[in-house]
Design a protein around this motif. Structure first.
Motif, PDB file in Angstrom:
ATOM      1  N   LYS A   1      -9.042 -22.516 -88.946  1.00 47.41           N
ATOM      2  CA  LYS A   1     -10.226 -21.793 -88.455  1.00 47.41           C
ATOM      3  C   LYS A   1     -11.062 -22.620 -87.475  1.00 47.41           C
ATOM      4  CE  LYS A   1      -9.347 -18.094 -90.849  1.00 47.41           C
ATOM      5  NZ  LYS A   1      -8.829 -16.881 -90.186  1.00 47.41           N
ATOM      6  N   ASN A   2     -10.877 -23.941 -87.478  1.00 54.60           N
ATOM      7  CA  ASN A   2     -11.483 -24.777 -86.425  1.00 54.60           C
ATOM      8  C   ASN A   2     -13.011 -24.844 -86.530  1.00 54.60           C
ATOM      9  OD1 ASN A   2     -10.883 -26.499 -84.257  1.00 54.60           O
ATOM     10  ND2 ASN A   2     -11.159 -24.894 -82.730  1.00 54.60           N
ATOM     11  N   ILE A   3     -13.517 -24.860 -87.741  1.00 60.02           N
ATOM     12  CA  ILE A   3     -14.965 -24.818 -87.944  1.00 60.02           C
ATOM     13  C   ILE A   3     -15.633 -26.082 -87.425  1.00 60.02           C
ATOM     14  CG2 ILE A   3     -16.795 -24.596 -89.687  1.00 60.02           C
ATOM     15  CD1 ILE A   3     -14.689 -23.130 -91.439  1.00 60.02           C
ATOM     16  N   VAL A   4     -15.003 -27.224 -87.642  1.00 60.79           N
ATOM     17  CA  VAL A   4     -15.620 -28.489 -87.223  1.00 60.79           C
ATOM     18  C   VAL A   4     -15.800 -28.516 -85.703  1.00 60.79           C
ATOM     19  CG1 VAL A   4     -15.277 -30.978 -87.043  1.00 60.79           C
ATOM     20  CG2 VAL A   4     -14.870 -29.817 -89.227  1.00 60.79           C
ATOM     21  N   ARG A   5     -14.770 -28.120 -84.953  1.00 67.68           N
ATOM     22  CA  ARG A   5     -14.932 -28.113 -83.495  1.00 67.68           C
ATOM     23  C   ARG A   5     -15.973 -27.084 -83.054  1.00 67.68           C
ATOM     24  NH1 ARG A   5      -9.278 -28.727 -83.611  1.00 67.68           N
ATOM     25  NH2 ARG A   5      -8.547 -30.785 -82.932  1.00 67.68           N
ATOM     26  N   GLY A   6     -16.102 -26.002 -83.787  1.00 68.44           N
ATOM     27  CA  GLY A   6     -17.159 -25.045 -83.472  1.00 68.44           C
ATOM     28  C   GLY A   6     -18.535 -25.659 -83.618  1.00 68.44           C
ATOM     29  N   LEU A   7     -18.724 -26.439 -84.680  1.00 69.73           N
ATOM     30  CA  LEU A   7     -19.998 -27.132 -84.869  1.00 69.73           C
ATOM     31  C   LEU A   7     -20.229 -28.170 -83.775  1.00 69.73           C
ATOM     32  CD1 LEU A   7     -19.800 -27.595 -88.742  1.00 69.73           C
ATOM     33  CD2 LEU A   7     -21.543 -26.260 -87.540  1.00 69.73           C
ATOM     34  N   LEU A   8     -19.169 -28.890 -83.410  1.00 69.96           N
ATOM     35  CA  LEU A   8     -19.309 -29.884 -82.348  1.00 69.96           C
ATOM     36  C   LEU A   8     -19.650 -29.223 -81.010  1.00 69.96           C
ATOM     37  CD1 LEU A   8     -16.314 -32.252 -83.204  1.00 69.96           C
ATOM     38  CD2 LEU A   8     -18.741 -32.600 -83.727  1.00 69.96           C
ATOM     39  N   ALA A   9     -19.091 -28.037 -80.764  1.00 76.97           N
ATOM     40  CA  ALA A   9     -19.425 -27.314 -79.533  1.00 76.97           C
ATOM     41  C   ALA A   9     -20.890 -26.877 -79.538  1.00 76.97           C
ATOM     42  CB  ALA A   9     -18.510 -26.103 -79.380  1.00 76.97           C
ATOM     43  N   TYR A  10     -21.388 -26.471 -80.694  1.00 78.06           N
ATOM     44  CA  TYR A  10     -22.805 -26.107 -80.798  1.00 78.06           C
ATOM     45  C   TYR A  10     -23.687 -27.323 -80.528  1.00 78.06           C
ATOM     46  CZ  TYR A  10     -27.191 -24.622 -82.986  1.00 78.06           C
ATOM     47  OH  TYR A  10     -28.511 -24.334 -83.235  1.00 78.06           O
ATOM     48  N   ARG A  11     -23.300 -28.483 -81.059  1.00 77.36           N
ATOM     49  CA  ARG A  11     -24.064 -29.706 -80.781  1.00 77.36           C
ATOM     50  C   ARG A  11     -24.019 -30.026 -79.284  1.00 77.36           C
ATOM     51  NH1 ARG A  11     -22.772 -35.046 -84.194  1.00 77.36           N
ATOM     52  NH2 ARG A  11     -20.810 -35.011 -83.025  1.00 77.36           N
ATOM     53  N   GLN A  12     -22.859 -29.801 -78.660  1.00 73.52           N
ATOM     54  CA  GLN A  12     -22.754 -30.029 -77.217  1.00 73.52           C
ATOM     55  C   GLN A  12     -23.667 -29.075 -76.454  1.00 73.52           C
ATOM     56  OE1 GLN A  12     -20.502 -32.524 -75.987  1.00 73.52           O
ATOM     57  NE2 GLN A  12     -21.878 -32.259 -74.230  1.00 73.52           N
ATOM     58  N   LEU A  13     -23.774 -27.846 -76.913  1.00 67.07           N
ATOM     59  CA  LEU A  13     -24.693 -26.886 -76.294  1.00 67.07           C
ATOM     60  C   LEU A  13     -26.123 -27.409 -76.325  1.00 67.07           C
ATOM     61  CD1 LEU A  13     -25.400 -23.889 -75.304  1.00 67.07           C
ATOM     62  CD2 LEU A  13     -25.739 -23.402 -77.744  1.00 67.07           C
ATOM     63  N   LEU A  14     -26.537 -27.954 -77.465  1.00 67.81           N
ATOM     64  CA  LEU A  14     -27.897 -28.474 -77.585  1.00 67.81           C
ATOM     65  C   LEU A  14     -28.115 -29.693 -76.687  1.00 67.81           C
ATOM     66  CD1 LEU A  14     -28.422 -28.172 -81.457  1.00 67.81           C
ATOM     67  CD2 LEU A  14     -29.075 -26.540 -79.679  1.00 67.81           C
ATOM     68  N   ASP A  15     -27.048 -30.478 -76.474  1.00 72.66           N
ATOM     69  CA  ASP A  15     -27.145 -31.617 -75.558  1.00 72.66           C
ATOM     70  C   ASP A  15     -27.202 -31.164 -74.104  1.00 72.66           C
ATOM     71  OD1 ASP A  15     -27.218 -33.615 -77.441  1.00 72.66           O
ATOM     72  OD2 ASP A  15     -25.050 -33.968 -77.419  1.00 72.66           O
ATOM     73  N   ASP A  16     -26.312 -30.230 -73.738  1.00 73.71           N
ATOM     74  CA  ASP A  16     -26.203 -29.804 -72.345  1.00 73.71           C
ATOM     75  C   ASP A  16     -27.367 -28.907 -71.914  1.00 73.71           C
ATOM     76  OD1 ASP A  16     -23.830 -31.174 -72.296  1.00 73.71           O
ATOM     77  OD2 ASP A  16     -22.547 -29.395 -72.358  1.00 73.71           O
ATOM     78  N   HIS A  17     -27.900 -28.168 -72.864  1.00 70.54           N
ATOM     79  CA  HIS A  17     -28.963 -27.194 -72.561  1.00 70.54           C
ATOM     80  C   HIS A  17     -30.098 -27.360 -73.568  1.00 70.54           C
ATOM     81  CE1 HIS A  17     -26.570 -25.023 -69.567  1.00 70.54           C
ATOM     82  NE2 HIS A  17     -25.543 -25.225 -70.376  1.00 70.54           N
ATOM     83  N   PRO A  18     -30.877 -28.411 -73.411  1.00 70.86           N
ATOM     84  CA  PRO A  18     -31.953 -28.665 -74.375  1.00 70.86           C
ATOM     85  C   PRO A  18     -32.976 -27.537 -74.443  1.00 70.86           C
ATOM     86  CG  PRO A  18     -32.118 -30.130 -72.472  1.00 70.86           C
ATOM     87  CD  PRO A  18     -30.782 -29.461 -72.387  1.00 70.86           C
ATOM     88  N   GLU A  19     -32.943 -26.636 -73.458  1.00 72.75           N
ATOM     89  CA  GLU A  19     -33.859 -25.498 -73.516  1.00 72.75           C
ATOM     90  C   GLU A  19     -33.565 -24.576 -74.706  1.00 72.75           C
ATOM     91  OE1 GLU A  19     -30.558 -24.165 -70.559  1.00 72.75           O
ATOM     92  OE2 GLU A  19     -31.567 -26.023 -71.201  1.00 72.75           O
ATOM     93  N   TRP A  20     -32.364 -24.688 -75.298  1.00 72.27           N
ATOM     94  CA  TRP A  20     -32.034 -23.866 -76.461  1.00 72.27           C
ATOM     95  C   TRP A  20     -32.539 -24.471 -77.771  1.00 72.27           C
ATOM     96  CZ3 TRP A  20     -31.362 -19.095 -75.887  1.00 72.27           C
ATOM     97  CH2 TRP A  20     -30.672 -18.561 -74.799  1.00 72.27           C
ATOM     98  N   ARG A  21     -32.984 -25.705 -77.737  1.00 70.33           N
ATOM     99  CA  ARG A  21     -33.486 -26.313 -78.974  1.00 70.33           C
ATOM    100  C   ARG A  21     -34.718 -25.544 -79.457  1.00 70.33           C
ATOM    101  NH1 ARG A  21     -32.852 -32.835 -77.624  1.00 70.33           N
ATOM    102  NH2 ARG A  21     -30.701 -32.669 -76.837  1.00 70.33           N
ATOM    103  N   GLU A  22     -34.708 -25.256 -80.725  1.00 72.32           N
ATOM    104  CA  GLU A  22     -35.749 -24.474 -81.411  1.00 72.32           C
ATOM    105  C   GLU A  22     -35.729 -22.994 -81.017  1.00 72.32           C
ATOM    106  OE1 GLU A  22     -39.282 -26.222 -82.860  1.00 72.32           O
ATOM    107  OE2 GLU A  22     -39.119 -27.924 -81.495  1.00 72.32           O
ATOM    108  N   ARG A  23     -34.770 -22.592 -80.162  1.00 72.27           N
ATOM    109  CA  ARG A  23     -34.686 -21.184 -79.755  1.00 72.27           C
ATOM    110  C   ARG A  23     -33.421 -20.499 -80.263  1.00 72.27           C
ATOM    111  NH1 ARG A  23     -34.295 -20.790 -73.930  1.00 72.27           N
ATOM    112  NH2 ARG A  23     -34.429 -18.539 -74.326  1.00 72.27           N
TER     113      ARG A  23
END
Length: 480
Positions: free
Chosen positions: A293-315
């Motif tokens: 199911k690849n859950i760990v890589r999904g979580l890592l991609a979400y963390r990458q999203l927060l790094d690449d687009h800090p405007e999504w933090r808290e949103r």
């Protein structure tokens, strides 16, 4: 072998439509039956009570075995099964464990999902051969039970990788029967399938080829099966008496929409909204903690999203339901622990007093899953490899506002949904993070239109029709 009971339609699967548990009060009457759902249950319901159908399954635990003993090896009580005729097999616990955990889930699942770390595994030694003998015995028990229950010329639909040998065994016992085998997993390409010892690979293929019809969820998996037959068995590969078919299993829209608006789902939606926080967007995933199911890589991609687009933090909040699966296998326990670790690390690194970036739940709760479906702005479905993946089909059907779907190209559902999903390579964390950002920023009208088309494609072949189509296809094989 002559028929003794005369069922006209038979289904065989490892897990049946009912399971048992012992009530905590104990006592002679302490067994409690719990009915399951899914495509096979819907399918058997569709053929009606007069179809003279029997479902053959395995006892999965001590409570199931006690129920079999009380039924004296015959059909389970109708009040336990919702009126379905069910015969549960009390296969020796050691044989069952070797067949189910030692072969089906630790070898065949890994082969078809291409999960092995090949520098170290697999290792096909004497212990493997001992377990393989149990897998043969397990399949033989099913074949013998089906032979006993089936009327002359009955239709038998055998399910999945647990029972790959049963079609050939049943054919030898009852050549009069019309036999189908359906694979719910992917099928490995020849180079990977041939990791198996040559005789085992040939036995597996020959087992399924004992059926009149071998069916798969997508054309891709059916083609891989054909390729394996040619590579392993030589020309012609698939004998003239066996046909290969495709039946893509869809979501049960009527059931999902009705179930998703019951009070318990509404209650869980309120609880989830409180966890998420007012006005935040949601990225939802609902999976079992299977390695594919690849859950760990999904979580890592979400963390990458927060790094690449800090405007999504808290949103935005990632609502991740990772329900434990196969926890009797150490590799699955380790994977579940890694899912927890990565989620905790993201929350510790990015979370604030008023925002928890990942809302992780690991206790199975179907009503809560439906609540998450309804709240989803984005559905993340990124398996390494999946026979179909019904979550990808269910979320667009249930989501209140219409969700965007980020979908792995390695999911079987991609064949039907890929045009309106945001497609990702499941190994590419950066690419998945980019797709999540695109999904979150997709204009509302586009998201709604895509979701509408996704929902239509997802429900094109509901479970009842999926099952009936397999029976009709076997009818076409009937002589005359």
């Amino acid at each position: 072998m002559a028929s003794t009971h005369g069922a006209e339609v038979l289904v065989a699967s490892n897990r049946g439509p009912v399971s048992y548990e012992v009530r905590p009060d104990g006592g002679a009457g302490s067994l409690h039956a719990k009915r399951g759902g899914g495509g096979l249950v819907s399918g058997l319901s569709a053929i009606g009570p007069d179809a003279n159908a029997v479902w053959v399954c395995a006892a999965l635990g001590d409570a199931d075995r006690e129920a079999v003993r009380r039924a004296e090896g015959g059909l389970l009580p109708a009040e336990d099964t919702g009126g379905q005729r069910v015969r549960m097999l009390d296969i020796d616990a050691g044989v069952f464990s070797d067949a189910y955990n030692g072969i089906a889930n630790s070898v065949l699942w890994f082969v078809h999902h291409m999960l092995y770390q090949t520098p170290l595994e697999p290792v096909f030694d004497a212990e493997f051969r001992r377990r393989w003998a149990s897998y043969q015995a397990y399949n033989r028990a099913f074949a013998e039970a089906l032979a006993e229950e089936a009327a002359d010329g009955a239709a038998v639909v055998i399910q999945d990788y647990h029972l790959a040998l049963a079609p050939r065994m049943l054919r030898e016992l009852r050549p009069d029967l019309r036999i189908g085998h359906f694979s719910h997993t992917p099928w490995a390409p020849p180079d990977y399938f041939r990791l198996l010892p040559d005789d085992i690979a040939a036995e597996l293929l020959g087992g399924i080829l004992g059926a009149d019809r071998a069916a798969f969820l997508t054309r891709r998996w059916a083609d891989a099966f054909r390729d394996c037959c040619h590579a392993v068995l030589g020309s012609p590969g698939i004998p003239a008496g066996t046909r290969v078919g495709v039946h893509g299993l869809g979501a049960d829209a009527d059931f999902l929409r009705e179930r998703a608006h019951r009070p318990d789902v509404t209650e869980r939606m309120a609880a989830l909204r409180e966890e998420i926080g007012e006005g935040r967007r949601t990225i939802v995933r609902v999976d079992r903690t299977e390695l594919s199911k690849n859950i760990v890589r999904g979580l890592l991609a979400y963390r990458q999203l927060l790094d690449d687009h800090p405007e999504w933090r808290e949103r935005v909040v990632h609502v991740a339901f990772a329900y434990p699966s196969r926890q009797d296998l150490a590799v699955y326990r380790d994977y579940t622990a890694e899912v927890r670790r990565v989620a905790d690390d993201i929350n510790a690194s990015y979370g604030t007093e008023g925002w928890t970036p990942v809302v992780l739940h690991v206790k199975d709760d179907f009503a809560r899953s439906l609540a998450a479906y309804r709240l989803a702005d984005v559905a993340l479905v990124n398996p390494i490899r999946d026979g179909m993946n019904l979550v990808a089909k269910e979320v667009p059907v249930v989501s209140d506002e219409g969700c965007a779907l980020v979908l792995s190209r390695e999911a079987g559902a991609f064949e039907e949904l890929g045009e309106d999903a945001l497609t990702v390579n499941p190994y590419d964390i950066q690419g998945t993070a980019t797709a999540l950002h695109q999904a979150l920023t997709m204009p509302a009208h586009e998201r709604a239109e895509r979701a509408k088309r996704l929902s239509a494609a997802a429900t094109a072949l509901p479970p009842a029709q999926w099952f009936l189509d397999q029976l009709h296809a076997l009818d076409e094989n009937r002589p005359g």
